[in-house]
Design a protein around this motif. Structure first.
Motif, short mmCIF file in Angstrom:
data_model
loop_
_atom_site.label_atom_id
_atom_site.label_comp_id
_atom_site.label_asym_id
_atom_site.label_seq_id
_atom_site.Cartn_x
_atom_site.Cartn_y
_atom_site.Cartn_z
N ARG A 1 44.82 64.20 70.33
CA ARG A 1 44.75 65.09 69.94
C ARG A 1 43.96 66.93 70.38
N ASP B 1 47.03 69.50 71.41
CA ASP B 1 46.78 71.33 70.92
C ASP B 1 47.03 72.79 72.26
N ASP C 1 50.66 72.60 58.62
CA ASP C 1 50.25 72.06 59.86
C ASP C 1 50.64 71.89 60.72
N SER D 1 51.07 71.66 64.11
CA SER D 1 50.11 70.98 65.34
C SER D 1 49.70 69.31 65.19
N SER D 2 49.89 69.07 63.61
CA SER D 2 49.74 67.71 63.76
C SER D 2 51.05 66.56 63.37
N ARG D 3 52.11 68.00 63.04
CA ARG D 3 53.01 67.21 63.00
C ARG D 3 53.98 66.96 64.08
N THR E 1 52.48 64.20 66.08
CA THR E 1 52.85 62.58 65.35
C THR E 1 54.69 62.25 66.63
#
Lengths: 447, 235
Positions: B164, B168, B189, B191-193, B196
């Motif tokens: 992660r 990033d 959100d 970066s999280s998306r 994934t």
């Protein structure tokens, strides 16, 4: 400060709601329909004297179409009517049992006179292409350069078509979404039907359909979250809805169905070669295919080649005949193709066709041998909800200008495009005054 | 004669200057940075309200942005590159720019077709078609072939799927390039998306005919997401 913010948030919420169709706001339901709507624009301004409002004698300002100013070769319904100077105009065409008299360029559409509602002597009040086009399609004149109202195809798509994959496909038609239009009904504007196939084609050599779909889904979620944060959420919400619509369109694998080659092969009865309106033939085939698949609510397209200011007026009658022949073939196909959801019904039982132009052409021949712009017009509706074999309005015999012939609430005047659009919307169960400011429903033409 | 008039005027100005009162010393203005503290602006208010919501740019802006972000080629050169040549030719990936002009909302003044000012589903489809072609070719050039200079994926690939933190760092560079600001400032959100998305796309491809696999496919999916992002298209 809090009060001000609350007020602004409330206003923002109101804006967010503004894309909801008026019908849905009124009764809380998502309206739909099993009808189809076809809108055809004869782009450039047609000469009504050759087809819908025939003139074959020299009267007043009128110099009728004749062998002296145009070519009659290939115009099948042309029968000479001598003018006395060695040239000939045409004999009017009146189909057996019909109340309607046509000019010879009406072509095979004469066969459908019994299903045709013809509006003549329309008060256009303009001789500008953009203004006349917008007036015919929206019922409003341009405000400066701005289109002030939504076009009729978009209104119907918004009110009745949002459940369809393609609420309205607009191929060079003057389609506009202004106020109260569902974002899914914003017209899908393309240059040609082939462009739809190309835009929907995806290579299979670099990524899978599932991988691309996952991106679209993620972007749809992003758009919705951005809308929650936005002061003006509407554009982001629209974007999200359109991403969802794209997922449906791609899943439908439509790219192969909507190529020129596929459509020509499936609908061979249209004339694709030797036809000045072959593009219109492909557009008509597309509309038939999309209706059969029940993925469309409205299709809007254009026939061109009517802006004949010079010696190109020679070809005007042939261009009109090609257009009307194509539309006649389209109606013939509607009569034979089963409706996709109504058992025992044909497409013709639930399809409504409106044919417009921006104005007509001058009754005089200009010094270049052509005809210029003139503020009169005709329009045609072929619809099971309209009385066929009917003519509304007229033009005067000396000047070809609209005659004040019908009693409206505001007094006796000539009919105009807003009246036609209001009547069509009313026939579809849409309250016309919500969208068309000036029109009045002409109930006498409705079944 | 002209000199006489000029001299008379000059002396008149001198006399007038001599009769003028000595100006009062100006008051010191406190510089607070606030507009209302400026003399004469006490009763004025600054209008900070939003004037207009996001809207689409002109189609020309999109095309110019595509060309700028993906190597700065001319339209015709980029068209040739997108279609490919030799072993990489793929005409299903891209046709010609002119095939998409109408769907992107370009006007056609020959036919009185006005410019589209609103997005629609077919325009979104055109954005995808073009964005996918650009990202695929860039990934092939930068990631698969490792050609230099890299056009879009200028970072160094990790040996295995990025953690992660590694993601990033690399995603932030791409986010700045496409959307113009740091990823951590994004209102969602994001970066999280996208992490994934990369993870799923990296592992999803088992089809041997697909040219981009593993991590390359993952970063290509990230590129798709950025070039098609609502913030890229709505200004």
């Amino acid at each position: 400060m809090n009060t001000r913010r609350s007020l602004l948030q409330f206003l923002g919420g109101s804006l967010a709601a503004s894309f909801v169709p008026w019908r849905a706001l009124a009764d809380g339901t998502v309206a739909t329909s099993e009808d189809f709507f076809i809108f055809i624009h004869a782009s450039g301004g047609w000469d009504v004297m050759l087809s819908t409002d025939p003139r074959n004698t020299r009267t007043g300002l009128i110099e009728p179409p004749s062998t002296g100013n145009m070519t009659k070769t290939g115009i099948r319904l042309w029968t000479d009517a001598p003018l006395g100077d060695g040239t000939s105009s045409f004999q009017p065409v009146q189909p057996k049992g019909s109340n309607i008299v046509f000019g010879p360029a009406i072509g095979n559409m004469a066969n459908y006179a019994s299903r045709m509602t013809l509006f003549n002597g329309l008060a256009m009040n303009t001789v500008s292409h953009p203004d006349g086009t917008i007036f015919a399609a929206t019922g409003r004149h341009l405000a400066g350069g701005r289109v002030p109202a939504s076009s009729v195809d978009t209104i119907i798509a918004s009110e009745l078509g949002t459940s369809q994959l393609l609420p309205v496909v607009s191929i060079r038609f003057p389609s506009y979404a202004i106020d109260g239009i569902d974002p899914r009904a914003i017209p899908l504007k393309v240059d040609s039907i082939g462009a739809i196939g190309r835009v929907l084609t995806r290579s299979t050599k670099y990524s899978s359909a599932a991988s691309r779909d996952a991106v679209t889904l993620m972007l749809s979620e992003e758009a919705r979250d951005l809308a929650k944060e936005a002061f003006y959420p509407e554009p982001q919400q629209n974007f999200g809805l359109q991403l969802d619509a794209l997922r449906g369109i791609l899943a439908g694998n439509l790219k192969d169905a909507f190529t020129d080659a596929t459509l020509k092969a499936k609908y061979p009865s249209f004339s694709y070669t030797g036809n000045s309106q072959s593009v219109g033939a492909i557009n008509s085939a597309f509309a038939l295919e999309a209706m059969q698949r029940n993925i469309l609510r409205c299709a809007s397209f254009t026939f061109s080649g009517f802006d004949t200011h010079t010696t190109n007026y020679d070809d005007h009658a042939a261009s009109q005949q090609d257009m009307f022949d194509t539309i006649a073939e389209f109606i013939k196909q509607l009569d034979t193709i089963p409706h996709p959801t109504k058992t025992g019904k044909k497409l013709a039982d639930h399809t409504h066709v409106l044919i417009i132009s921006e104005f007509c052409r001058t009754p005089q021949i200009n010094i270049l041998g052509g005809r210029d712009h003139y503020p009169n017009n005709s329009a045609i509706i072929v619809s099971p909800k309209f009385k066929g074999n009917t003519v509304i309005g007229s033009s005067d015999k000396d000047q070809l200008l609209p005659v004040a012939s019908r009693a409206f609430a505001s007094g006796t005047r000539a009919p105009a495009p807003p009246d036609i659009l209001s009547t069509l919307l009313s026939s579809a169960g849409i309250e016309p005054s919500t969208f068309v400011r000036d029109g009045e429903v002409m109930k006498e033409v409705l079944v | 004669m002209r000199n006489t008039i000029a001299c008379s005027f000059f002396f008149a100005v001198l006399i007038e200057s001599g009769c003028t009162k000595t100006p009062e010393p100006t008051k010191a203005v406190a510089v607070s940075g606030k507009v209302e503290d400026l003399p004469g602006h006490e009763s004025l208010r600054v209008d900070n309200s939003h004037k207009e919501g996001p809207r689409t740019l002109s189609a020309e802006s999109y095309i110019r942005s595509y060309l700028f972000l993906f190597g700065g080629l001319s339209p015709i050169d980029s068209q040739t590159a997108l279609r490919g040549s030799g072993a990489t030719v793929d005409t299903t990936l891209f046709d010609t720019w002119s095939d998409y002009l109408g769907a992107l909302g370009m006007p056609d003044y020959r036919e009185d077709i006005a410019r589209s000012s609103q997005t629609n589903a077919l325009m979104i489809a055109a954005f995808e078609r073009i964005g996918v072609a650009l990202c695929d070719r860039a990934a092939e050039h930068d990631l698969k072939n490792g050609a230099t200079p890299a056009t879009v994926f200028t970072f160094k690939k990790t040996a295995a799927l990025p953690t992660r933190a590694e993601f990033d760092e690399r995603f932030d560079g791409l986010h700045r390039r496409f959307l113009g600001y740091p990823a951590k400032l994004a209102p969602t959100d994001r970066s999280s998306r996208f992490f994934t998305l990369l993870t799923n796309a990296s592992g999803a491809t088992t089809d041997p005919t697909i040219r981009l696999t593993g991590q390359d496919a993952g970063w290509t999916a990230v590129c798709y997401g950025l070039i098609r992002h609502p913030e890229f298209h709505l200004y």
